[in-house]
Write a protein that holds these residues in place. Structure first.
Motif, PDB file in Angstrom:
ATOM      1  N   ASP A  62       0.827  -1.213   0.000  1.00 57.51           N
ATOM      2  CA  ASP A  62       0.000   0.000   0.000  1.00 57.51           C
ATOM      3  C   ASP A  62       0.863   1.266   0.000  1.00 57.51           C
ATOM      4  N   GLU A  65       2.989   1.551  -3.728  1.00 56.73           N
ATOM      5  CA  GLU A  65       2.251   1.805  -4.971  1.00 56.73           C
ATOM      6  C   GLU A  65       2.265   3.275  -5.376  1.00 56.73           C
ATOM      7  N   LEU A  68       5.855   4.395  -6.601  1.00 58.93           N
ATOM      8  CA  LEU A  68       6.558   3.569  -7.579  1.00 58.93           C
ATOM      9  C   LEU A  68       7.314   4.406  -8.609  1.00 58.93           C
ATOM     10  N   ASP A  94       6.415  -2.185 -13.762  1.00 56.25           N
ATOM     11  CA  ASP A  94       5.518  -1.759 -12.679  1.00 56.25           C
ATOM     12  C   ASP A  94       5.135  -2.923 -11.765  1.00 56.25           C
TER      13      ASP A  94
END
Length: 439
Positions: A62, A65, A68, A94
């Motif tokens: 969490d 993300e 990133l 990704d």
């Protein structure tokens, strides 16, 4: 171990060498490209980026993300690969992963060199890395070659080629001259290893071997095969049929001609064990177990191809890798047969063999159904925790040795008591009964 589980193992293996306070750069060198990944300790990465990243897997996902893009930029700034004056462009994925292990939590950032080398990736190139190190000079980073056919390197978990420190962040990767024979031998070893740890393939072979020292008659059901030659011929047909079948689909899958999802293949492999064992209890193809081996061997071949793809072997000397991997599988398969066949042959004339075969087949059915539930519903009902310790190498050697000692002892006891089942010449009303070696 299942082919699907093998794939997970390949991804998790590097965690075995992690210390918790080092970052890692893994490289897989294929024929014309390089793939890799950077693994950052989340505590160090969070400190460098000035954010708080939880140590648990769900919390780390969490938190990472939304970061990133920033992590990608940081990676590109602090990692470089190239040759001479040319720096190669890197393409970052990704699809990050989290390794939550005893030593700590790591975030895994996959990447690929964004070019195709012609004719092949150079064996000597430059690598630079100072991620984490630039902010925490006491830290080090390791570069590990995970896959390289030319040096016979596969599934390398912790044997570092280079160590990056604050005063040595630019170094040279020297893979030396490639060796075809070293790579080929390593691929054969992987095939042997897969059979050693592939519990579903081992149990399928066991299910086929149990009736191979018997012959089925309509008059009396299962009876002892009349001779060593008869039993050996049946085992040879079973092994050859299984080999031909999985070689066909391993080749088709490994070359990318036919690809079947592991979510389909793995449950079918589980069912193949259950049906082969059920056939021991309620024979349908009388004395033609080789047909069972061939039919389900096709699906086992796709399972082997899935592992081959997961290791990247299908992308490096593809045909040679297929051949070597298949040879390794055959060596492992022959080893299983050689370990079990003598004991089964000795026991076939004793009155405990049929109960052993029946209850053993029932156990195989229960295990296979458990695997089927695991693989179709995603439920962990503990089958692997029971089976894996039993087949973990070299434990099968000890089990086979103990079984052989028991078989010889029990055979001698039964012969002394004059309780051995007589060897009749059964009239088996099926095509195979007309073959002298199977009577």
């Amino acid at each position: 171990m299942t082919a699907a589980f093998d794939g997970l193992l390949v991804m998790a293996i590097p965690a075995a060498g992690h210390s918790g306070d080092e970052s890692y750069v893994y490289l897989s060198v294929f024929d014309t490209t390089i793939e890799g990944r950077v693994e950052y300790p989340v505590s160090d990465l969070g400190e460098v980026l000035g954010v708080e990243i939880p140590q648990d897997e769900e919390g780390a996902i969490d938190a990472i993300e939304p970061l990133l893009a920033e992590i990608h930029g940081y990676t590109l700034e602090h990692l470089s690969l190239g040759s001479g004056s040319e720096e190669w462009d890197l393409s970052l994925s990704d699809d990050f992963r989290i390794l939550d292990i005893a030593a700590g939590t790591y975030v895994v950032i996959p990447f690929e060199v964004d070019r195709t080398f012609d004719p092949s990736v150079p064996r000597i190139f430059d690598a630079g890395y100072d991620g984490i190190i630039e902010a925490k000079p006491e830290r080090v980073a390791l570069l590990i070659i995970e896959t390289d056919f030319g040096s016979g390197t596969f599934q390398n978990e912790a044997d570092a080629l280079l160590t990056f420190t604050s005063d040595n962040t630019d170094q040279r990767v020297d893979l030396e001259d490639p060796s075809f024979f070293r790579g080929f031998a390593a691929v054969i070893g992987l095939g042997v290893e897969h059979i050693q740890i592939g519990s579903d393939h081992i149990l399928f072979i066991v299910a086929l071997l149990l009736p191979a020292v018997l012959v089925f008659t309509k008059r009396a059901g299962w009876e002892p095969a009349s001779s060593f030659g008869a039993s050996l011929w049946r085992v040879t047909k079973i092994a050859t049929s299984f080999t031909i079948a999985h070689t066909i689909t391993l080749t088709l899958g490994g070359l990318g001609i036919i690809e079947i999802s592991g979510s389909i293949v793995e449950p079918i492999i589980a069912i193949s064990i259950a049906l082969a064992a059920l056939h021991n209890l309620r024979p349908v193809l009388f004395n033609q177990e080789w047909l069972v081996a061939f039919g389900f061997g096709l699906f086992h071949g796709f399972g082997f191809a899935s592992l081959l793809s997961g290791l990247g072997l299908d992308r490096t000397n593809r045909v040679v890798s297929l051949l070597g991997f298949n040879i390794g599988i055959e060596r492992g398969q022959i080893a299983i047969i050689l370990l079990l066949f003598p004991a089964l042959f000795m026991l076939r004339r004793t009155r405990i063999y049929l109960p052993i075969m029946r209850w053993g087949s029932v156990a195989l059915i229960v295990i296979a159904v458990g695997w089927f539930i695991d693989r179709t519903l995603g439920l962990d009902i503990g089958v692997d925790r029971v089976v894996e310790p039993l087949v973990a190498w070299p434990r099968p050697l000890y089990i086979a040795a103990a079984l052989t000692v028991f078989a010889v002892t029990w055979y001698l006891i039964e012969r002394q008591r004059n309780r051995l089942i007589p060897l009749d010449e059964p009239e088996v009303d099926v095509p195979e009964s007309r073959e002298p070696a199977s009577v």
